[in-house]
Design a protein around this motif. Structure first.
Motif, PDB file in Angstrom:
ATOM      1  N   LYS A  81       0.809  -1.218   0.000  1.00 24.09           N
ATOM      2  CA  LYS A  81       0.000   0.000   0.000  1.00 24.09           C
ATOM      3  C   LYS A  81       0.848   1.276   0.000  1.00 24.09           C
ATOM      4  CE  LYS A  81      -3.879  -2.227   2.370  1.00 24.09           C
ATOM      5  NZ  LYS A  81      -4.788  -2.167   3.559  1.00 24.09           N
ATOM      6  N   VAL A  82       2.115   1.168  -0.359  1.00 23.15           N
ATOM      7  CA  VAL A  82       3.009   2.327  -0.346  1.00 23.15           C
ATOM      8  C   VAL A  82       2.564   3.363  -1.380  1.00 23.15           C
ATOM      9  CG1 VAL A  82       5.331   3.068  -1.027  1.00 23.15           C
ATOM     10  CG2 VAL A  82       5.042   1.210   0.611  1.00 23.15           C
ATOM     11  N   ALA A  83       2.528   4.630  -0.957  1.00 27.35           N
ATOM     12  CA  ALA A  83       2.131   5.724  -1.849  1.00 27.35           C
ATOM     13  C   ALA A  83       3.322   6.567  -2.288  1.00 27.35           C
ATOM     14  CB  ALA A  83       1.106   6.623  -1.147  1.00 27.35           C
ATOM     15  N   PHE A  84       4.366   6.654  -1.448  1.00 25.15           N
ATOM     16  CA  PHE A  84       5.601   7.375  -1.787  1.00 25.15           C
ATOM     17  C   PHE A  84       6.790   6.514  -1.405  1.00 25.15           C
ATOM     18  CE2 PHE A  84       2.659  10.946  -0.810  1.00 25.15           C
ATOM     19  CZ  PHE A  84       2.692  11.595  -2.040  1.00 25.15           C
ATOM     20  N   MET A  85       7.866   6.615  -2.189  1.00 28.03           N
ATOM     21  CA  MET A  85       9.095   5.904  -1.840  1.00 28.03           C
ATOM     22  C   MET A  85      10.272   6.576  -2.534  1.00 28.03           C
ATOM     23  SD  MET A  85       8.611   2.441  -4.107  1.00 28.03           S
ATOM     24  CE  MET A  85       8.722   2.466  -5.903  1.00 28.03           C
ATOM     25  N   SER A  86      11.434   6.540  -1.889  1.00 23.90           N
ATOM     26  CA  SER A  86      12.644   7.118  -2.488  1.00 23.90           C
ATOM     27  C   SER A  86      13.872   6.589  -1.778  1.00 23.90           C
ATOM     28  CB  SER A  86      12.603   8.649  -2.434  1.00 23.90           C
ATOM     29  OG  SER A  86      12.605   9.107  -1.102  1.00 23.90           O
ATOM     30  N   PHE A  87      15.038   6.775  -2.422  1.00 22.52           N
ATOM     31  CA  PHE A  87      16.320   6.389  -1.846  1.00 22.52           C
ATOM     32  C   PHE A  87      16.926   7.558  -1.079  1.00 22.52           C
ATOM     33  CE2 PHE A  87      16.070   3.181  -5.199  1.00 22.52           C
ATOM     34  CZ  PHE A  87      16.638   2.068  -4.598  1.00 22.52           C
ATOM     35  N   SER A  88      17.842   7.239  -0.184  1.00 18.62           N
ATOM     36  CA  SER A  88      18.636   8.275   0.480  1.00 18.62           C
ATOM     37  C   SER A  88      19.664   8.818  -0.507  1.00 18.62           C
ATOM     38  CB  SER A  88      19.332   7.711   1.726  1.00 18.62           C
ATOM     39  OG  SER A  88      20.209   6.642   1.356  1.00 18.62           O
ATOM     40  N   SER A  89      20.426   9.828  -0.100  1.00 16.73           N
ATOM     41  CA  SER A  89      21.311  10.562  -1.011  1.00 16.73           C
ATOM     42  C   SER A  89      22.386   9.691  -1.647  1.00 16.73           C
ATOM     43  CB  SER A  89      21.952  11.737  -0.278  1.00 16.73           C
ATOM     44  OG  SER A  89      22.639  11.288   0.882  1.00 16.73           O
ATOM     45  N   LYS A  90      22.852   8.657  -0.956  1.00 13.42           N
ATOM     46  CA  LYS A  90      23.863   7.751  -1.517  1.00 13.42           C
ATOM     47  C   LYS A  90      23.303   6.358  -1.783  1.00 13.42           C
ATOM     48  CE  LYS A  90      28.146   8.100  -0.161  1.00 13.42           C
ATOM     49  NZ  LYS A  90      29.384   8.086   0.666  1.00 13.42           N
ATOM     50  N   GLY A  91      21.997   6.204  -1.602  1.00 14.04           N
ATOM     51  CA  GLY A  91      21.358   4.936  -1.922  1.00 14.04           C
ATOM     52  C   GLY A  91      21.464   3.865  -0.863  1.00 14.04           C
ATOM     53  N   SER A  92      21.934   4.199   0.334  1.00 17.46           N
ATOM     54  CA  SER A  92      22.084   3.190   1.387  1.00 17.46           C
ATOM     55  C   SER A  92      20.759   2.836   2.041  1.00 17.46           C
ATOM     56  CB  SER A  92      23.051   3.695   2.462  1.00 17.46           C
ATOM     57  OG  SER A  92      24.309   4.022   1.911  1.00 17.46           O
ATOM     58  N   TYR A  93      19.826   3.782   2.030  1.00 19.02           N
ATOM     59  CA  TYR A  93      18.550   3.581   2.716  1.00 19.02           C
ATOM     60  C   TYR A  93      17.373   3.848   1.770  1.00 19.02           C
ATOM     61  CZ  TYR A  93      21.695   4.029   6.701  1.00 19.02           C
ATOM     62  OH  TYR A  93      22.733   3.875   7.576  1.00 19.02           O
ATOM     63  N   ILE A  94      16.233   3.314   2.146  1.00 16.72           N
ATOM     64  CA  ILE A  94      14.975   3.537   1.434  1.00 16.72           C
ATOM     65  C   ILE A  94      13.971   4.068   2.437  1.00 16.72           C
ATOM     66  CG2 ILE A  94      13.030   2.393   0.297  1.00 16.72           C
ATOM     67  CD1 ILE A  94      15.040   0.413  -0.891  1.00 16.72           C
ATOM     68  N   ILE A  95      13.191   5.051   2.018  1.00 19.01           N
ATOM     69  CA  ILE A  95      12.126   5.572   2.863  1.00 19.01           C
ATOM     70  C   ILE A  95      10.803   5.421   2.124  1.00 19.01           C
ATOM     71  CG2 ILE A  95      12.598   7.928   2.062  1.00 19.01           C
ATOM     72  CD1 ILE A  95      11.543   8.895   4.786  1.00 19.01           C
ATOM     73  N   LEU A 114       5.596   5.788   8.175  1.00 12.93           N
ATOM     74  CA  LEU A 114       6.756   6.369   7.497  1.00 12.93           C
ATOM     75  C   LEU A 114       7.952   5.520   7.906  1.00 12.93           C
ATOM     76  CD1 LEU A 114       8.016   8.713   5.807  1.00 12.93           C
ATOM     77  CD2 LEU A 114       8.326   9.922   7.974  1.00 12.93           C
ATOM     78  N   LYS A 115       8.452   4.705   6.977  1.00 13.24           N
ATOM     79  CA  LYS A 115       9.407   3.660   7.348  1.00 13.24           C
ATOM     80  C   LYS A 115      10.746   3.824   6.633  1.00 13.24           C
ATOM     81  CE  LYS A 115       5.580   0.397   8.019  1.00 13.24           C
ATOM     82  NZ  LYS A 115       5.000  -0.918   7.625  1.00 13.24           N
ATOM     83  N   ILE A 116      11.806   3.432   7.351  1.00 13.18           N
ATOM     84  CA  ILE A 116      13.165   3.469   6.808  1.00 13.18           C
ATOM     85  C   ILE A 116      13.687   2.038   6.726  1.00 13.18           C
ATOM     86  CG2 ILE A 116      15.527   4.295   7.190  1.00 13.18           C
ATOM     87  CD1 ILE A 116      14.305   6.685   8.678  1.00 13.18           C
ATOM     88  N   TRP A 117      14.261   1.704   5.567  1.00 13.35           N
ATOM     89  CA  TRP A 117      14.723   0.344   5.283  1.00 13.35           C
ATOM     90  C   TRP A 117      16.180   0.364   4.826  1.00 13.35           C
ATOM     91  CZ3 TRP A 117      10.466  -3.241   5.381  1.00 13.35           C
ATOM     92  CH2 TRP A 117       9.194  -2.647   5.343  1.00 13.35           C
ATOM     93  N   SER A 118      16.842  -0.764   4.967  1.00 13.57           N
ATOM     94  CA  SER A 118      18.160  -0.955   4.358  1.00 13.57           C
ATOM     95  C   SER A 118      17.961  -1.336   2.898  1.00 13.57           C
ATOM     96  CB  SER A 118      18.937  -2.051   5.079  1.00 13.57           C
ATOM     97  OG  SER A 118      20.068  -2.440   4.316  1.00 13.57           O
ATOM     98  N   SER A 119      18.607  -0.608   1.989  1.00 12.75           N
ATOM     99  CA  SER A 119      18.447  -0.925   0.567  1.00 12.75           C
ATOM    100  C   SER A 119      19.223  -2.179   0.169  1.00 12.75           C
ATOM    101  CB  SER A 119      18.918   0.256  -0.287  1.00 12.75           C
ATOM    102  OG  SER A 119      20.316   0.459  -0.152  1.00 12.75           O
ATOM    103  N   THR A 120      20.166  -2.593   0.990  1.00 11.94           N
ATOM    104  CA  THR A 120      20.982  -3.777   0.689  1.00 11.94           C
ATOM    105  C   THR A 120      20.294  -5.067   1.130  1.00 11.94           C
ATOM    106  OG1 THR A 120      22.994  -2.465   0.952  1.00 11.94           O
ATOM    107  CG2 THR A 120      23.234  -4.850   0.991  1.00 11.94           C
ATOM    108  N   THR A 121      19.800  -5.077   2.367  1.00  9.13           N
ATOM    109  CA  THR A 121      19.205  -6.293   2.918  1.00  9.13           C
ATOM    110  C   THR A 121      17.678  -6.277   2.875  1.00  9.13           C
ATOM    111  OG1 THR A 121      19.137  -5.386   5.170  1.00  9.13           O
ATOM    112  CG2 THR A 121      21.173  -6.504   4.467  1.00  9.13           C
TER     113      THR A 121
END
Length: 425
Positions: A81-95, A114-121
């Protein structure tokens, strides 16, 4: 990248080929099924796609995949059900953000949306509760260009975290920037001049309310945040107040030391435009005049016959080459609109491309060529200019294109569209 009802496919464009089918033969199927959103990491090595069936999938594009075989991906759990998503400035995280839910039975607090994820794992790291989120506010958590700091927008302040604290047992903010009424903020993707000092330029926007004018400001964290609301800090870099501004988008210069602030309203009180009113300001963190601190300049928008442009501002874009003197391009006015080139220090127009049915600006990576396109509800024409010679290159007319882009080497251009183009109900 091509998203359709059936699949998400990645195409490699060979700029020298004469085989019309080669692009199709070399495509890679990332996933099958319907998708709603996608976003690339800043370096282009990762891609996340929100699939209707599984939620947000993260693909590592640096790994090769075989044709017509689904690529392996990392799935973020419970993100359908995500409505917005983007990467952090260097791509390490996803919000990500999705609509807020009610507290579970027996609970007093709602679950984080509003959630923060690891883009690697793909591991969930931390979450906040944010009831409403407008497109102009996204993302409400932003990392500095080096990811050493993370800034979180809350009511009337911006909280400052260590950039890598999310995922630890205890997550607390280290500092906060007070700014009454702030609804949006932004950080430059690059800031060469301040990198070694660990100082960060931030833009803030406070909309017009209760008869008070709107305000856009440039701050420098941690030492120039404005003495009125942050007494322990010094004066902010620059601030500009004005009326007729409900929302503000910020376009940073390649070096991150200047910004173009485009303000808009949904209704034009003068009645000149059906699409509302818009204004453009150039904010300089350092003034080139004798004034101490920064400087805010209204960008003059020329029209036909030496008159000022009347109508909306369609697009604004900086020349991306930071090694050359800064310039930016603006397309403004009623159709046929006027495209103009401006000095990045004074905001004064230096060259007029002329009037045409155009609403989009696309620069080549090295900044020599600029494309002016007419997409969306326009016919889809594209004009190419050599910025060094200020001359027009032969025109390319992808009739009916909805969007367009330049190749990385500036030796090719792509115009693409979809069908049905439009429907009237």
């Amino acid at each position: 990248l091509c998203r359709s009802k059936k699949a998400v496919e990645l195409y490699t464009v060979n700029e020298t080929t004469t085989d019309e089918n080669e692009h199709y033969k070399n495509r890679v199927v990332l996933a099958n099924g319907m998708s709603t959103l996608h976003s690339f990491s800043p370096d282009g090595k990762k891609l996340m796609v929100n699939l209707s069936s599984t939620g947000v999938n993260v693909f590592d594009l640096s790994k090769n995949s075989n044709e017509n075989e689904e690529s392996k991906s990392t799935i973020l759990e419970h993100t359908g059900k995500v409505a917005f998503m983007s990467f952090s400035s260097k791509g390490s995280y996803i919000i990500t953000w999705e609509r807020a839910q009610k507290p579970a039975e027996g609970e007093t607090e709602a679950p984080p949306n509003l959630k923060i994820w690891s883009s690697t794992t793909g591991r969930f790291l931390y979450g906040f509760v944010m009831k409403l989120c407008k497109k102009s506010q996204w993302p409400p958590v932003r990392w500095s260009h080096d990811e050493k700091k993370a800034f979180h927008l809350v009511t009337s302040e911006i909280r400052v975290y260590d950039g890598h604290v999310f995922g630890e047992e205890e997550v607390k903010y280290d500092d906060r920037i007070r700014c009454k009424g702030v609804t949006a903020f932004s950080l430059p993707p690059n800031s060469e001049s301040l990198s070694l000092e660990e100082k960060y330029i931030i833009s803030t926007f406070v909309p017009e309310t209760k008869g008070k004018p709107a305000r856009v400001s440039l701050l420098q964290y941690p030492d120039k945040l404005g003495t009125t609301e942050n007494p322990k800090s010094g004066d902010l870099l620059v601030s500009k107040s004005f009326y007729q501004a409900e929302e503000c988008s910020v376009n940073w210069s390649p070096k991150g030391d200047a910004a173009l602030a485009l303000t808009t309203t949904s209704v034009d009180t003068s009645g000149d435009s059906y699409y509302g009113s818009s204004n453009l300001f150039l904010l300089l963190s350092e003034s080139r005049s004798s004034i101490v601190g920064g400087e805010a300049l209204a960008v003059p928008l020329p029209g036909a016959n030496g008159k000022a442009s009347v109508g909306p501002i369609h697009d604004v874009s900086w020349m991306p080459n930071g090694t050359k003197p800064p310039v930016f391009c603006v397309v403004s006015g009623k159709m046929p609109s006027m495209a103009s080139l401006h000095d990045g220090y004074t905001a004064e127009p230096t060259f007029l491309f002329g009037n045409a049915h155009r609403n989009t600006i696309v620069w080549s990576d090295h900044g020599r060529f600029v494309t002016l396109g007419g997409f969306g509800n326009l016919a889809g024409g594209m004009d190419f200019y050599d910025r060094n010679k200020l001359k027009k290159i032969p025109q390319f007319d992808p009739n009916g294109a909805n969007l367009g882009a330049n190749g990385n080497t500036a030796q090719c251009a792509v115009g693409y569209g979809w069908a049905p183009r439009s429907r009237v109900f």
